[in-house]
Motif scaffolding. Sequence first.
Motif, short mmCIF file in Angstrom:
data_model
loop_
_atom_site.label_atom_id
_atom_site.label_comp_id
_atom_site.label_asym_id
_atom_site.label_seq_id
_atom_site.Cartn_x
_atom_site.Cartn_y
_atom_site.Cartn_z
N LYS A 251 -1.80 12.83 5.58
CA LYS A 251 -2.69 13.37 4.54
C LYS A 251 -2.43 14.86 4.38
O LYS A 251 -2.43 15.60 5.37
N LYS A 273 4.30 5.34 -2.29
CA LYS A 273 2.89 4.97 -2.41
C LYS A 273 2.02 6.14 -1.96
O LYS A 273 2.16 6.62 -0.82
N ASP A 275 -2.14 8.00 -2.34
CA ASP A 275 -3.52 8.04 -2.86
C ASP A 275 -3.82 9.50 -3.17
O ASP A 275 -3.82 10.34 -2.27
N TYR A 282 -2.78 11.47 0.11
CA TYR A 282 -2.44 10.67 1.29
C TYR A 282 -1.15 9.91 0.99
O TYR A 282 -1.05 9.19 0.00
N HIS A 284 1.47 7.10 2.00
CA HIS A 284 1.67 5.89 2.80
C HIS A 284 3.13 5.82 3.24
O HIS A 284 4.00 6.45 2.64
#
Length: 423
Positions: A251, A273, A275, A282, A284
């Motif tokens: 993050k 990927k 967020d 964040y 992934h």
Amino acid sequence: MKKLIVRGNKPLTGEITISGAKNSTVALIPAAILADSEVVLEGVPDIQDVYSLIEILNEFNVKTHFENNVLRIDPTDMVSIPMPTGKIQSLRASYYFMGATLSKFGEGVIGLPGGCFLGPRPIDQHIKAFTALGAEIEDEFGVITLATPNGLTGTRIYMDVVSVGATINTILASVKAKGKTTIENAAREPEIIDVVTLLNKMGAKIRGAGTNVIRVEGVEELHGVNHTIIPDRIEAGTYITAAVAMGQGVKINNVIFEHIEGFIAKLDEMGVKMDVGEDSVYVHPSDNLKMVNIKTLPYPGFATDLQQPITPLLVLAHGEGTIMDTIYPQRTKHIPELNRMGADIKVDGDIIRITGPTKLTGAQVKASDLRAGACLVIAGLIAEGETVITGVENILRGYANIVENLSAVGADIEMVEDDQPEE
């Protein structure tokens, strides 16, 4: 001399918080001298460029205090003195003192600045703007003398090229000029908005920052204020790239997504990927990355300063891709170093051609400039074995606590004193 040792191929997890923006800070500090009382800047990154600027301020008899990312600048007793050599010449961003001293004292003597060598970096647009405002300029062997026999008067200035430096310098020079100044074809970078926000808090009248037309109405005086610096979008992009390359869930905090939209769009295209939160991203775990083509452009396009940090990630991607840097086409010194580590990259005129994926192996490499250094750190994190990076002072110019930040998420990286003299 210091060097970085990176033992690569370690998974990264955890959080990294982004510092205040280097490219804002180096303009906000000279802007602060236009006040008649103390300016307090919060979120100032702990980097070499800041210490260099503080030394310059002290030579101008400006009182400073820097602790816990808070820089106090008190220009009450500032004096106008010629600064033809020394610190002012070793730091590119010191050219903002040209606009600031011209505005404050109606004069100045400044040695032509250095910084990372990225090919020709003319200051003709700065000079053009100062002259249009009524300044007389002499350039003798890189020492610029500025004078205003009749004061500065607002005017219309059209920038021949979109330049962050020239836009900021023109704003600094025109903020106390008589009447109105209109800057057309102005740069739109977030750092310009940051500088204008500070100046307006100080009492300036500036409209249009973030668009390509900026209007400045001259004021007679400016006063001290408190100001918090925006997060560093280039540092954010650098750490997000490292997280994509080696992350098992990382993050990145203190990120303004809008500032790196062009960069994030490329990662989406690669299949990363993420967020995106209100002030964080964040990342992934990502594998099977797709190769992309990148073209750097003035903001809000893909930032030239993120061209080098993203290159090692492209080495991991599948397919053939290109990078075209339209801002600094000669920004390619990181390529031979990556090839030494096993990358398959060719420089073909102004185009960088990448074939991937290839496996990187640790090697001895040199950071020729700030963002090339960031590129090599990321390459070292990816590579099998040990990478030794020299030229570390270039990295420390723009990344605060890079060893601590990466160690905290699991990287095996350390800075050591280098006993070998530079060749």
